[in-house]
Scaffold this motif. Structure first.
Motif, PDB file in Angstrom:
ATOM      1  N   ALA A   1      25.157  81.840  59.296  1.00  0.00           N
ATOM      2  CA  ALA A   1      26.053  80.104  59.015  1.00  0.00           C
ATOM      3  C   ALA A   1      25.121  79.509  57.719  1.00  0.00           C
TER       4      ALA A   1
ATOM      5  N   SER B   1      23.169  81.100  54.437  1.00  0.00           N
ATOM      6  CA  SER B   1      24.969  80.896  53.000  1.00  0.00           C
ATOM      7  C   SER B   1      25.315  78.816  53.105  1.00  0.00           C
TER       8      SER B   1
ATOM      9  N   TYR C   1      30.884  83.928  55.836  1.00  0.00           N
ATOM     10  CA  TYR C   1      29.724  83.668  55.125  1.00  0.00           C
ATOM     11  C   TYR C   1      29.432  85.010  53.575  1.00  0.00           C
TER      12      TYR C   1
END
Length: 184
Positions: A73, A76, A98
């Motif tokens: 997370a 990305s 993601y």
């Protein structure tokens, strides 16, 4: 038009089984693109200050998968990265949200080649339970349909070197990118 320009800073995520060469190929590709390189397993190891096998042993696979999702997370949200992911990152549907922000490349390696590459590996926690070929075969069987969701599958043979894989990836990536519309 140069590949770097056509990518426009979009991240490239390498997925595939352990031993597929994601880290080695990822470093080469990042260097060639002028991108940064991130290995999600290395980030987790650094965060926890211990090897992944210890995280598995002390906290369990589910904790590791949560850490993996958190790291993905965060990663990305950046651009201009080649990201080598852990082999099981595709198991969590949330991770695909993601991964889809970039280009997902599956480094597809035959089971026999994976066994050859990993035959002396004592560090990977998921390989300690049964014979190498049985365990890798089971993992590949449960993950293959998920890896197949990648934007690009790059088939790798025993004769391929990291450099030749990088070259093939470099040549293949432009074919999956949207064509550039001519400006008026």
């Amino acid at each position: 038009m140069e590949l770097q320009e056509r990518l426009g800073g979009v991240n490239i995520y390498l997925v595939g089984m352990m031993g597929a060469g994601k880290t080695t190929v990822g470093r080469l590709l990042a260097q060639r693109l002028g991108y940064g390189f991130v290995d999600t397993d290395a980030v987790i190891t650094e965060l926890r200050q211990r090897p992944i096998r210890e995280i598995f042993a002390q906290e369990g696979e589910s904790t590791f998968r949560e850490l993996e999702q958190q790291v993905l997370a965060q990663v990305s949200s950046y651009h201009h990265l080649v990201v080598a992911t852990g082999g099981g990152i595709v198991l969590n549907p949330m991770n695909w949200s993601y991964l889809r922000h970039g280009i997902v490349v599956w480094l597809s390696v035959p089971l026999a080649v994976l066994c050859q590459r990993l035959r002396h590996d004592q560090e990977r926690p998921l390989l300690q339970e049964q014979t190498l070929e049985e365990r890798l075969g089971e993992l590949l069987e449960t993950r293959q349909h998920l890896y197949a969701q990648a934007d690009l599958e790059l088939n790798i043979t025993a004769n391929d070197t990291p450099e030749t894989v990088c070259d093939r990836l470099w040549e293949t990536l432009p074919h999956i990118l949207k064509p550039i519309e001519p400006s008026c």
